[in-house]
Design a protein around this motif. Sequence first.
Motif, short mmCIF file in Angstrom:
data_model
loop_
_atom_site.label_atom_id
_atom_site.label_comp_id
_atom_site.label_asym_id
_atom_site.label_seq_id
_atom_site.Cartn_x
_atom_site.Cartn_y
_atom_site.Cartn_z
N THR A 177 0.83 -1.22 0.00
CA THR A 177 0.00 0.00 0.00
C THR A 177 0.86 1.26 0.00
O THR A 177 1.94 1.28 0.58
CB THR A 177 -0.98 0.05 1.19
OG1 THR A 177 -0.24 0.12 2.40
CG2 THR A 177 -1.90 -1.15 1.19
N PHE A 178 0.35 2.29 -0.67
CA PHE A 178 1.11 3.54 -0.77
C PHE A 178 0.20 4.73 -1.08
O PHE A 178 0.66 5.81 -1.39
CB PHE A 178 2.20 3.42 -1.84
CG PHE A 178 1.74 2.72 -3.11
CD1 PHE A 178 1.04 3.39 -4.08
CD2 PHE A 178 1.98 1.36 -3.29
CE1 PHE A 178 0.62 2.75 -5.24
CE2 PHE A 178 1.55 0.70 -4.44
CZ PHE A 178 0.85 1.39 -5.42
N ALA A 179 -1.12 4.53 -0.99
CA ALA A 179 -2.05 5.62 -1.33
C ALA A 179 -1.90 6.80 -0.37
O ALA A 179 -1.92 7.96 -0.80
CB ALA A 179 -3.49 5.11 -1.30
N ASP A 180 -1.72 6.51 0.92
CA ASP A 180 -1.58 7.59 1.90
C ASP A 180 -0.33 8.42 1.59
O ASP A 180 -0.37 9.64 1.58
CB ASP A 180 -1.45 7.03 3.32
CG ASP A 180 -2.68 6.27 3.78
OD1 ASP A 180 -3.70 6.31 3.09
OD2 ASP A 180 -2.61 5.62 4.86
N ARG A 181 0.76 7.69 1.36
CA ARG A 181 2.01 8.39 1.04
C ARG A 181 1.86 9.26 -0.21
O ARG A 181 2.26 10.42 -0.25
CB ARG A 181 3.15 7.38 0.84
CG ARG A 181 4.47 8.04 0.49
CD ARG A 181 5.57 7.07 0.12
NE ARG A 181 5.29 6.23 -1.03
CZ ARG A 181 5.21 6.64 -2.30
NH1 ARG A 181 5.37 7.93 -2.58
NH2 ARG A 181 4.95 5.81 -3.27
N MET A 182 1.22 8.67 -1.21
CA MET A 182 1.10 9.37 -2.49
C MET A 182 0.32 10.67 -2.38
O MET A 182 0.69 11.69 -2.95
CB MET A 182 0.41 8.45 -3.48
CG MET A 182 1.19 8.27 -4.73
SD MET A 182 0.37 7.03 -5.73
CE MET A 182 1.80 6.14 -6.20
N ILE A 183 -0.77 10.63 -1.61
CA ILE A 183 -1.57 11.86 -1.51
C ILE A 183 -0.86 12.88 -0.62
O ILE A 183 -0.91 14.08 -0.89
CB ILE A 183 -3.02 11.58 -1.04
CG1 ILE A 183 -3.94 12.73 -1.43
CG2 ILE A 183 -3.14 11.35 0.44
CD1 ILE A 183 -4.91 12.45 -2.49
N MET A 184 -0.15 12.40 0.41
CA MET A 184 0.56 13.35 1.27
C MET A 184 1.70 14.02 0.50
O MET A 184 1.98 15.19 0.70
CB MET A 184 1.09 12.64 2.53
CG MET A 184 -0.02 12.27 3.50
SD MET A 184 0.60 11.65 5.08
CE MET A 184 1.23 10.04 4.62
#
Length: 503
Positions: A177-184
């Motif tokens: 998972t990496f969605a949180d990182r990507m949006i931040m």
Amino acid sequence: MKIYVPLDSAAKALGADAVADAIVEQAAKRGLDVEMVRTGTRGMIWLEPLVEVGEDRQAFGPVTVADVPALLDGKLKGHGKVTDIPFFAKQTRLTFARCGVIDPLDLDDYRAHGGLVGLQRAIGMTGADIVAEVTDSGLRGRGGAGFPTGIKWNTVAGAQADQKYIVCNADEGDSGTFADRMIMEGDPFTLIEGMAIAGIAVGATKGYVYLRSEYPDAINIMQQAVVIARESGVLGAAVLGSDYAFDMEIRVGAGAYVCGEETSLLNSLEGKRGVVRAKPPLPALEGFLGKPTVVNNVISLATVPVIMEKGAQHYQDFGLGRSRGTIPIQIAGNVAQGGLFEAAFGMPLGELVDDIAGGTATGRPVKAVQVGGPLGAYFPREKFDTPFGYEEFDGQGGLIGHAGVVVFDDSADMLGMARFAMEFCAVESCGKCTPCRIGAVRGVETIDRIGRGDTAAVEILTDLCDTMRDGSLCALGGFTPFPVMSALRHFPDDFATKKEAAE
Ligand SMILES: Cc1cc2nc3c(=O)[nH]c(=O)nc-3n(C[C@H](O)[C@H](O)[C@H](O)COP(=O)(O)O)c2cc1C
Ligand code: SF4
């Protein structure tokens, strides 16, 4: 001419900084008038570094430093407009609409692309109306449990206290998972705006982002974005000049999977050991420092601005059954085309794996797909018609979790993967309850017995998984049986093969 190069850490890991520097240097040598804009990523990781040129965003990638002269001479073969690339064109981007488009730290760019419209609207509404809007949108928590966000907010809004908090869970520990990182990294103001709206809705004046230490770029960008938001009056004593106060801080976790569990996270945030707290009391009533606290995932909070901007109905119109809106799916593992794919709920798993991700990177047949992180079930091809939806996955003995999809080809050893799930649980267990602390260790030993050809151990493993599922205090011990039992159920040959080899 504007040239856009991502500053996202995935793109940087693939050489984006060097490519950006080479473009600036060689453009200067040629006397070209180039404005370099660093953006977030579009999420097509196999094309990174993905360089976009001009206002119509012609896409080139993966670009190397050696490609830069041809790029500037107009001789490099591209993909056409970035929005026409099939992986991108098939998406419905609501939460990630601005990611990869804007300069993440340019608040004017953010406003120019619809930013702060939701917060401005929220300021003109009552807290109860904001909560109702989020409830009506059907938004459910994207951290794993899928709990309705509006209902959680309603509990905090109804609690009486001198201080309430908004805590954003940016621990993002699930595999793949990496969605949180990507949006931040790509659109940090969206998260800040979502947290401010949450604060106004429930009567909280202070927020924290609990961000994992393994994300140095996200930490850096979020910290800068908070300062900019404060200096511009988005945060502070008068949010956008209103009577509402809301401010926030970034706190960095030391790195433990269980610190993503909300009560463990709150302990860690308070400076204590990251051990799970028994519920009740719910964090919504007694959370951070014992005060009513909204704990929400990054994506849940970052989706609130678009809901407030376009209205609950707009969001609610996408989706399947009780899974409303869009879900940013993260495609990883052995895939030809990995990355972030935001789509309305309802897409069958097989379409995602075979068509969108293009099958495996090795070119071998797909054997299994683990959805939902280390606690998620393995799906065999027979279950590839399962549509993305909370209830639909639950009905197949699986879970969506944070929507991480990890693909394995036919060389995967599923007994080994089952063992890994137990081992992971043993290593990451907070130790508070016996079924998890002891059970996971016994689980590794029992799977090793199966591997040595001890058939009786299959029954023991099944019994152990039942005990862990029913007796664990939190989902780390409680859900580890999902990957273990799904591996055993769907790939019995892998367990039998081991047995035969040992005989
Ligand atoms: C072991 C464990 C790890 C978790 N890790 C995360 C995480 O990294 N990020 C996250 O948002 N939620 C994580 N959760 C879920 C949180 O406990 C909680 O449900 C979530 O933060 C609530 O936010 P949401 O309603 O917006 O999903 C984890 C849960 C468990 C049991
Ligand atoms: S299940 Fe594991 S991680 Fe969760 S409380 Fe029990 S020991 Fe801690």
